[in-house]
Design an enzyme around this catalytic site. Sequence first.
Site, PDB file in Angstrom:
ATOM      1  N   TYR A 124      32.527   1.212  40.650  1.00 26.97           N
ATOM      2  CA  TYR A 124      32.455   0.165  39.635  1.00 26.97           C
ATOM      3  C   TYR A 124      31.026  -0.309  39.388  1.00 26.97           C
ATOM      4  CZ  TYR A 124      37.485  -0.572  39.252  1.00 26.97           C
ATOM      5  OH  TYR A 124      38.816  -0.426  39.004  1.00 26.97           O
ATOM      6  N   LYS A 191      39.028   5.594  52.970  1.00 31.47           N
ATOM      7  CA  LYS A 191      39.380   7.015  52.945  1.00 31.47           C
ATOM      8  C   LYS A 191      38.263   7.756  53.689  1.00 31.47           C
ATOM      9  CE  LYS A 191      42.084  10.327  51.276  1.00 31.47           C
ATOM     10  NZ  LYS A 191      43.499  10.478  51.594  1.00 31.47           N
ATOM     11  N   ASP A 224      45.793   5.835  51.096  1.00 34.29           N
ATOM     12  CA  ASP A 224      47.077   6.361  50.596  1.00 34.29           C
ATOM     13  C   ASP A 224      48.228   5.918  51.492  1.00 34.29           C
ATOM     14  OD1 ASP A 224      45.602   7.933  52.304  1.00 34.29           O
ATOM     15  OD2 ASP A 224      46.164   9.851  51.439  1.00 34.29           O
ATOM     16  N   ASP A 248      40.927  -2.870  43.706  1.00 35.39           N
ATOM     17  CA  ASP A 248      41.478  -3.111  42.374  1.00 35.39           C
ATOM     18  C   ASP A 248      42.892  -2.548  42.277  1.00 35.39           C
ATOM     19  OD1 ASP A 248      41.457  -4.065  39.831  1.00 35.39           O
ATOM     20  OD2 ASP A 248      40.326  -2.402  38.982  1.00 35.39           O
TER      21      ASP A 248
END
Length: 358
Positions: A124, A191, A224, A248
Amino acid sequence: MTHKVVLIPGDGIGPEIAEATRRVLEATGVPFEWNVQQAGQAMLAQYGTPLPDSVLEAIRQTGVALKGPITTPVGTGFRSVNVALRQTLNLYANVRPAKHYPGVRSRYEGIDLVIVRENTEDLYAGIEFEVGTPAQRAIIETIASESGKRIPDDAGISIKYLSAAGSRRIVQWAFEYARDNGRKKVTAVHKANIMKYSDGLFLQVAREVASQHPNIQFEDVIVDNMCMQLVQKPERYDVLVLPNLYGDIVSDLCAGLVGGLGIMPGANVGEHGAVFEPVHGSAPKYAGLNKANPMAMMLTGVLMLRYLKETEAADRLEAAIASVIAEGKYVTYDMKPPELEHTAVGTSEVADAVIARL
Ligand code: NAD
Protein backbone atom coordinates in the site's frame (compact mmCIF):
# COMPACT_ATOMS: atom_id res chain seq x y z
CA MET A 1 -13.16 21.25 27.76
CA THR A 2 -14.30 21.87 24.18
CA HIS A 3 -12.71 19.43 21.73
CA LYS A 4 -11.63 20.90 18.41
CA VAL A 5 -12.20 18.24 15.76
CA VAL A 6 -11.87 18.37 11.98
CA LEU A 7 -14.99 16.87 10.38
CA ILE A 8 -14.55 15.52 6.83
CA PRO A 9 -18.01 14.41 5.64
CA GLY A 10 -16.55 12.66 2.54
CA ASP A 11 -18.74 11.71 -0.42
CA GLY A 12 -21.30 9.05 -1.39
CA ILE A 13 -23.14 8.16 1.84
CA GLY A 14 -20.46 10.07 3.82
CA PRO A 15 -22.33 13.35 4.39
CA GLU A 16 -25.47 11.58 5.70
CA ILE A 17 -23.70 9.26 8.12
CA ALA A 18 -21.33 12.05 9.21
CA GLU A 19 -24.29 14.29 10.06
CA ALA A 20 -26.02 11.47 11.99
CA THR A 21 -22.77 10.90 13.91
CA ARG A 22 -22.21 14.58 14.63
CA ARG A 23 -25.73 14.76 16.07
CA VAL A 24 -25.29 11.77 18.42
CA LEU A 25 -21.85 12.99 19.54
CA GLU A 26 -23.28 16.41 20.40
CA ALA A 27 -26.20 14.75 22.20
CA THR A 28 -23.74 13.11 24.64
CA GLY A 29 -23.18 16.61 26.06
CA VAL A 30 -19.46 16.61 25.27
CA PRO A 31 -18.67 20.03 23.76
CA PHE A 32 -17.18 19.97 20.25
CA GLU A 33 -15.95 22.70 17.93
CA TRP A 34 -16.15 21.26 14.42
CA ASN A 35 -13.87 22.43 11.63
CA VAL A 36 -15.65 21.08 8.54
CA GLN A 37 -13.27 20.27 5.66
CA GLN A 38 -13.95 18.76 2.24
CA ALA A 39 -11.80 16.23 0.37
CA GLY A 40 -12.28 13.93 -2.63
CA GLN A 41 -13.32 14.20 -6.27
CA ALA A 42 -15.24 17.45 -5.76
CA MET A 43 -12.05 19.23 -4.64
CA LEU A 44 -10.09 18.18 -7.73
CA ALA A 45 -11.48 20.85 -10.05
CA GLN A 46 -11.09 23.65 -7.52
CA TYR A 47 -7.69 22.81 -5.97
CA GLY A 48 -6.11 20.41 -8.51
CA THR A 49 -5.89 17.77 -5.77
CA PRO A 50 -8.49 15.68 -3.94
CA LEU A 51 -6.64 16.34 -0.68
CA PRO A 52 -5.97 20.09 -0.36
CA ASP A 53 -3.14 21.15 1.97
CA SER A 54 -5.68 23.11 4.01
CA VAL A 55 -7.27 19.80 5.11
CA LEU A 56 -3.93 18.39 6.23
CA GLU A 57 -3.06 21.65 7.97
CA ALA A 58 -6.41 21.66 9.81
CA ILE A 59 -5.79 18.10 11.08
CA ARG A 60 -2.23 18.98 12.11
CA GLN A 61 -3.68 21.81 14.20
CA THR A 62 -6.48 19.90 15.98
CA GLY A 63 -4.70 16.52 16.06
CA VAL A 64 -8.08 14.80 15.68
CA ALA A 65 -10.36 14.26 12.68
CA LEU A 66 -13.60 12.39 12.13
CA LYS A 67 -13.93 11.34 8.52
CA GLY A 68 -16.64 9.87 6.31
CA PRO A 69 -15.72 7.57 3.40
CA ILE A 70 -14.29 9.01 0.17
CA THR A 71 -14.67 7.41 -3.27
CA THR A 72 -11.49 6.29 -5.07
CA PRO A 73 -11.86 5.84 -8.84
CA VAL A 74 -10.78 2.27 -9.77
CA GLY A 75 -7.71 1.78 -11.99
CA THR A 76 -7.39 5.37 -13.16
CA GLY A 77 -7.71 8.84 -11.68
CA PHE A 78 -6.30 10.00 -8.38
CA ARG A 79 -4.74 7.79 -5.74
CA SER A 80 -6.78 7.08 -2.63
CA VAL A 81 -7.27 10.14 -0.42
CA ASN A 82 -7.64 7.75 2.47
CA VAL A 83 -4.22 6.20 1.90
CA ALA A 84 -2.65 9.64 1.29
CA LEU A 85 -4.03 10.96 4.60
CA ARG A 86 -2.63 8.03 6.55
CA GLN A 87 0.77 8.29 4.90
CA THR A 88 1.15 12.07 4.98
CA LEU A 89 0.19 12.32 8.64
CA ASN A 90 2.12 9.13 9.46
CA LEU A 91 -0.92 7.52 11.06
CA TYR A 92 0.79 4.17 11.26
CA ALA A 93 -1.69 2.22 13.40
CA ASN A 94 -5.06 1.32 11.93
CA VAL A 95 -7.29 -0.05 14.68
CA ARG A 96 -10.49 -1.89 13.82
CA PRO A 97 -12.47 -3.44 16.66
CA ALA A 98 -14.72 -6.29 15.49
CA LYS A 99 -17.28 -6.79 18.22
CA HIS A 100 -20.56 -8.63 18.02
CA TYR A 101 -23.50 -6.72 19.50
CA PRO A 102 -26.50 -8.84 20.55
CA GLY A 103 -29.27 -8.35 18.02
CA VAL A 104 -26.96 -8.10 15.01
CA ARG A 105 -27.73 -10.87 12.54
CA SER A 106 -24.55 -12.89 12.29
CA ARG A 107 -23.44 -16.51 12.20
CA TYR A 108 -21.36 -15.93 15.34
CA GLU A 109 -21.89 -14.53 18.80
CA GLY A 110 -19.55 -13.33 21.52
CA ILE A 111 -16.80 -12.13 19.16
CA ASP A 112 -14.66 -9.33 20.51
CA LEU A 113 -11.54 -9.00 18.36
CA VAL A 114 -9.30 -6.02 17.69
CA ILE A 115 -7.38 -5.75 14.44
CA VAL A 116 -4.23 -3.63 14.52
CA ARG A 117 -3.09 -3.08 10.95
CA GLU A 118 0.16 -1.41 9.90
CA ASN A 119 -0.91 1.56 7.84
CA THR A 120 2.06 3.02 5.96
CA GLU A 121 4.19 0.27 4.38
CA ASP A 122 3.73 -2.92 2.37
CA LEU A 123 2.04 -3.05 -1.04
CA TYR A 124 0.00 0.00 0.00
CA ALA A 125 3.03 2.31 0.01
CA GLY A 126 2.02 3.29 -3.54
CA ILE A 127 5.38 2.41 -5.13
CA GLU A 128 4.24 1.19 -8.52
CA PHE A 129 5.59 0.98 -12.05
CA GLU A 130 3.30 0.99 -15.07
CA VAL A 131 3.84 -1.42 -18.00
CA GLY A 132 5.98 0.02 -20.78
CA THR A 133 7.38 3.01 -18.86
CA PRO A 134 11.16 3.67 -18.69
CA ALA A 135 11.04 3.20 -14.91
CA GLN A 136 9.33 -0.20 -15.25
CA ARG A 137 11.96 -1.32 -17.78
CA ALA A 138 14.77 -0.11 -15.53
CA ILE A 139 13.34 -1.98 -12.54
CA ILE A 140 13.04 -5.17 -14.59
CA GLU A 141 16.70 -4.88 -15.68
CA THR A 142 17.93 -4.14 -12.16
CA ILE A 143 16.02 -7.08 -10.68
CA ALA A 144 17.28 -9.38 -13.45
CA SER A 145 20.89 -8.44 -12.79
CA GLU A 146 20.58 -8.55 -8.98
CA SER A 147 18.47 -11.68 -8.59
CA GLY A 148 18.89 -13.61 -11.83
CA LYS A 149 15.09 -13.67 -12.14
CA ARG A 150 13.37 -11.88 -14.98
CA ILE A 151 9.98 -10.24 -14.55
CA PRO A 152 7.97 -10.42 -17.82
CA ASP A 153 8.17 -7.21 -19.89
CA ASP A 154 4.38 -6.87 -19.87
CA ALA A 155 4.14 -6.91 -16.06
CA GLY A 156 2.85 -4.08 -13.92
CA ILE A 157 4.93 -3.85 -10.76
CA SER A 158 3.90 -2.96 -7.21
CA ILE A 159 6.57 -2.99 -4.53
CA LYS A 160 6.07 -4.68 -1.19
CA TYR A 161 8.37 -3.69 1.65
CA LEU A 162 8.25 -4.07 5.43
CA SER A 163 10.88 -2.31 7.55
CA ALA A 164 12.18 -3.36 10.96
CA ALA A 165 11.32 0.04 12.45
CA GLY A 166 7.82 0.06 10.90
CA SER A 167 7.17 -3.49 12.11
CA ARG A 168 8.49 -2.72 15.59
CA ARG A 169 6.34 0.33 16.15
CA ILE A 170 3.12 -1.41 15.05
CA VAL A 171 3.73 -4.54 17.12
CA GLN A 172 4.73 -2.36 20.07
CA TRP A 173 1.50 -0.38 19.58
CA ALA A 174 -0.53 -3.64 19.55
CA PHE A 175 1.05 -4.80 22.82
CA GLU A 176 0.51 -1.43 24.48
CA TYR A 177 -3.10 -1.44 23.30
CA ALA A 178 -3.52 -4.96 24.73
CA ARG A 179 -1.98 -3.88 28.05
CA ASP A 180 -4.06 -0.68 28.33
CA ASN A 181 -7.33 -2.39 27.40
CA GLY A 182 -7.09 -5.52 29.52
CA ARG A 183 -6.52 -7.80 26.55
CA LYS A 184 -4.81 -11.16 27.06
CA LYS A 185 -3.25 -12.19 23.75
CA VAL A 186 -1.60 -10.72 20.66
CA THR A 187 -1.46 -12.79 17.46
CA ALA A 188 0.99 -11.72 14.73
CA VAL A 189 -0.24 -12.65 11.25
CA HIS A 190 2.20 -13.10 8.37
CA LYS A 191 3.36 -15.21 5.43
CA ALA A 192 6.97 -15.56 6.57
CA ASN A 193 7.25 -19.08 5.16
CA ILE A 194 7.12 -17.61 1.63
CA MET A 195 8.27 -13.98 2.00
CA LYS A 196 11.29 -14.55 4.17
CA TYR A 197 12.82 -11.10 3.97
CA SER A 198 9.70 -8.95 4.41
CA ASP A 199 7.19 -10.99 6.42
CA GLY A 200 10.13 -12.90 7.96
CA LEU A 201 11.49 -9.63 9.33
CA PHE A 202 8.05 -8.64 10.61
CA LEU A 203 7.81 -11.97 12.49
CA GLN A 204 11.33 -11.73 13.90
CA VAL A 205 10.64 -8.22 15.20
CA ALA A 206 7.25 -9.31 16.58
CA ARG A 207 8.93 -12.07 18.58
CA GLU A 208 11.47 -9.59 19.98
CA VAL A 209 8.73 -7.15 21.03
CA ALA A 210 6.67 -10.01 22.52
CA SER A 211 9.60 -11.06 24.71
CA GLN A 212 9.44 -7.61 26.35
CA HIS A 213 5.76 -8.15 27.29
CA PRO A 214 5.72 -11.37 29.30
CA ASN A 215 2.28 -10.67 30.79
CA ILE A 216 0.56 -10.84 27.41
CA GLN A 217 0.39 -14.10 25.49
CA PHE A 218 1.88 -14.11 22.02
CA GLU A 219 1.49 -16.41 19.05
CA ASP A 220 1.97 -16.15 15.31
CA VAL A 221 -0.26 -17.56 12.58
CA ILE A 222 0.22 -17.72 8.81
CA VAL A 223 -2.34 -15.49 7.08
CA ASP A 224 -4.15 -18.15 5.05
CA ASN A 225 -4.49 -20.38 8.10
CA MET A 226 -5.63 -17.31 10.05
CA CYS A 227 -8.54 -16.80 7.64
CA MET A 228 -9.69 -20.38 8.20
CA GLN A 229 -9.18 -20.19 11.98
CA LEU A 230 -11.20 -16.97 12.17
CA VAL A 231 -14.11 -18.56 10.34
CA GLN A 232 -13.97 -21.73 12.46
CA LYS A 233 -12.93 -20.52 15.92
CA PRO A 234 -12.99 -16.71 16.09
CA GLU A 235 -13.48 -16.77 19.86
CA ARG A 236 -9.87 -17.99 20.23
CA TYR A 237 -8.45 -14.62 19.16
CA ASP A 238 -8.09 -11.30 20.91
CA VAL A 239 -5.73 -8.67 19.38
CA LEU A 240 -4.38 -9.37 15.88
CA VAL A 241 -1.42 -7.42 14.48
CA LEU A 242 -0.83 -7.52 10.73
CA PRO A 243 1.09 -5.83 7.91
CA ASN A 244 -0.97 -3.48 5.77
CA LEU A 245 -2.48 -5.68 3.03
CA TYR A 246 -3.35 -8.67 5.23
CA GLY A 247 -4.77 -6.26 7.79
CA ASP A 248 -7.08 -4.74 5.20
CA ILE A 249 -8.37 -8.10 3.99
CA VAL A 250 -8.63 -9.81 7.37
CA SER A 251 -10.49 -6.86 8.87
CA ASP A 252 -13.21 -7.16 6.21
CA LEU A 253 -13.38 -10.86 6.99
CA CYS A 254 -13.84 -9.95 10.68
CA ALA A 255 -16.50 -7.38 9.73
CA GLY A 256 -18.34 -10.27 8.10
CA LEU A 257 -18.07 -12.30 11.31
CA VAL A 258 -19.72 -9.60 13.41
CA GLY A 259 -22.52 -8.61 11.06
CA GLY A 260 -21.04 -6.65 8.18
CA LEU A 261 -19.38 -3.40 7.27
CA GLY A 262 -22.37 -1.37 8.44
CA ILE A 263 -21.21 -1.60 12.06
CA MET A 264 -17.39 -1.79 11.92
CA PRO A 265 -15.58 1.29 13.24
CA GLY A 266 -11.96 2.27 12.66
CA ALA A 267 -9.21 4.63 13.75
CA ASN A 268 -5.88 5.66 12.21
CA VAL A 269 -3.48 6.70 14.94
CA GLY A 270 0.02 8.20 14.87
CA GLU A 271 2.37 9.94 17.30
CA HIS A 272 0.86 13.37 16.64
CA GLY A 273 -2.79 12.75 15.87
CA ALA A 274 -5.60 10.46 14.83
CA VAL A 275 -8.17 10.23 12.04
CA PHE A 276 -11.30 8.27 12.89
CA GLU A 277 -13.24 6.66 10.02
CA PRO A 278 -15.56 3.69 9.53
CA VAL A 279 -14.10 0.68 7.72
CA HIS A 280 -16.71 0.74 4.95
CA GLY A 281 -16.55 2.79 1.78
CA SER A 282 -18.80 5.42 0.22
CA ALA A 283 -21.47 2.95 -1.04
CA PRO A 284 -22.30 5.30 -3.97
CA LYS A 285 -25.53 3.49 -4.87
CA TYR A 286 -27.10 4.60 -1.57
CA ALA A 287 -25.82 8.20 -1.66
CA GLY A 288 -28.45 10.78 -0.79
CA LEU A 289 -31.18 8.18 -0.09
CA ASN A 290 -31.16 8.37 3.75
CA LYS A 291 -30.71 4.60 3.63
CA ALA A 292 -27.13 3.86 4.76
CA ASN A 293 -26.38 2.50 8.21
CA PRO A 294 -24.69 5.22 10.32
CA MET A 295 -23.71 2.82 13.12
CA ALA A 296 -20.16 2.10 11.92
CA MET A 297 -19.48 5.83 11.90
CA MET A 298 -21.25 6.31 15.25
CA LEU A 299 -19.13 3.52 16.77
CA THR A 300 -16.15 5.27 15.19
CA GLY A 301 -17.32 8.31 17.17
CA VAL A 302 -17.21 6.11 20.30
CA LEU A 303 -13.57 5.29 19.54
CA MET A 304 -12.89 9.00 19.13
CA LEU A 305 -14.52 9.79 22.48
CA ARG A 306 -12.27 7.18 24.13
CA TYR A 307 -9.19 8.71 22.45
CA LEU A 308 -10.30 12.11 23.79
CA LYS A 309 -10.57 10.51 27.27
CA GLU A 310 -14.35 11.10 27.35
CA THR A 311 -14.80 7.58 28.69
CA GLU A 312 -18.17 8.07 30.38
CA ALA A 313 -19.70 9.63 27.22
CA ALA A 314 -18.15 6.85 25.12
CA ASP A 315 -19.70 4.16 27.35
CA ARG A 316 -23.07 5.91 27.23
CA LEU A 317 -23.05 6.31 23.44
CA GLU A 318 -21.95 2.70 22.89
CA ALA A 319 -24.70 1.49 25.25
CA ALA A 320 -27.31 3.61 23.42
CA ILE A 321 -26.24 2.20 20.04
CA ALA A 322 -26.21 -1.36 21.47
CA SER A 323 -29.72 -0.83 22.85
CA VAL A 324 -31.05 0.34 19.46
CA ILE A 325 -29.43 -2.71 17.83
CA ALA A 326 -30.82 -5.10 20.46
CA GLU A 327 -34.34 -3.73 20.05
CA GLY A 328 -34.01 -4.10 16.27
CA LYS A 329 -36.80 -1.63 15.46
CA TYR A 330 -35.02 1.58 14.46
CA VAL A 331 -32.31 0.04 12.28
CA THR A 332 -31.45 0.33 8.59
CA TYR A 333 -32.22 -2.24 5.88
CA ASP A 334 -28.92 -4.12 6.28
CA MET A 335 -29.72 -5.00 9.89
CA LYS A 336 -33.24 -6.30 9.23
CA PRO A 337 -34.01 -9.90 8.26
CA PRO A 338 -35.00 -10.01 4.56
CA GLU A 339 -38.71 -10.52 5.32
CA LEU A 340 -38.75 -7.36 7.48
CA GLU A 341 -36.63 -5.16 5.23
CA HIS A 342 -39.67 -3.00 4.44
CA THR A 343 -39.76 -1.98 8.16
CA ALA A 344 -36.22 -0.52 8.00
CA VAL A 345 -35.78 3.13 9.00
CA GLY A 346 -33.46 5.71 7.45
CA THR A 347 -30.06 7.03 8.51
CA SER A 348 -31.42 10.07 10.34
CA GLU A 349 -34.09 8.02 12.19
CA VAL A 350 -31.34 5.77 13.57
CA ALA A 351 -29.67 8.89 14.94
CA ASP A 352 -32.97 10.00 16.53
CA ALA A 353 -33.37 6.58 18.19
CA VAL A 354 -29.81 6.64 19.57
CA ILE A 355 -30.24 10.20 20.88
CA ALA A 356 -33.48 9.20 22.63
CA ARG A 357 -31.54 6.56 24.61
CA LEU A 358 -28.59 8.71 25.63
P1 NAD B 1 -18.36 -0.09 0.26
O1 NAD B 1 -17.97 -0.31 1.67
O2 NAD B 1 -18.71 1.28 -0.14
O3 NAD B 1 -19.59 -1.05 -0.09
C1 NAD B 1 -19.54 -2.48 0.05
C2 NAD B 1 -20.96 -3.01 0.29
O4 NAD B 1 -21.39 -2.67 1.60
C3 NAD B 1 -21.99 -2.40 -0.66
O5 NAD B 1 -22.99 -3.35 -0.92
C4 NAD B 1 -22.54 -1.25 0.15
O6 NAD B 1 -23.79 -0.85 -0.29
C5 NAD B 1 -22.54 -1.81 1.56
N1 NAD B 1 -22.35 -0.79 2.56
C6 NAD B 1 -21.19 -0.14 2.87
N2 NAD B 1 -21.39 0.74 3.85
C7 NAD B 1 -22.67 0.64 4.19
C8 NAD B 1 -23.47 1.31 5.17
N3 NAD B 1 -22.96 2.24 5.99
N4 NAD B 1 -24.77 0.99 5.25
C9 NAD B 1 -25.30 0.05 4.46
N5 NAD B 1 -24.62 -0.62 3.51
C10 NAD B 1 -23.30 -0.32 3.39
O7 NAD B 1 -17.18 -0.67 -0.63
P2 NAD B 1 -16.89 -0.54 -2.20
O8 NAD B 1 -18.17 -0.65 -2.94
O9 NAD B 1 -15.80 -1.49 -2.45
O10 NAD B 1 -16.29 0.93 -2.35
C11 NAD B 1 -17.03 2.08 -2.77
C12 NAD B 1 -16.08 3.26 -2.78
O11 NAD B 1 -15.64 3.56 -1.45
C13 NAD B 1 -14.82 3.01 -3.60
O12 NAD B 1 -14.53 4.18 -4.33
C14 NAD B 1 -13.74 2.79 -2.57
O13 NAD B 1 -12.47 3.16 -3.02
C15 NAD B 1 -14.22 3.69 -1.45
N6 NAD B 1 -13.71 3.28 -0.12
C16 NAD B 1 -13.38 4.29 0.71
C17 NAD B 1 -12.96 3.98 1.99
C18 NAD B 1 -12.58 5.10 2.91
O14 NAD B 1 -12.97 6.23 2.65
N7 NAD B 1 -11.84 4.86 3.96
C19 NAD B 1 -12.89 2.66 2.42
C20 NAD B 1 -13.28 1.65 1.54
C21 NAD B 1 -13.70 1.98 0.25
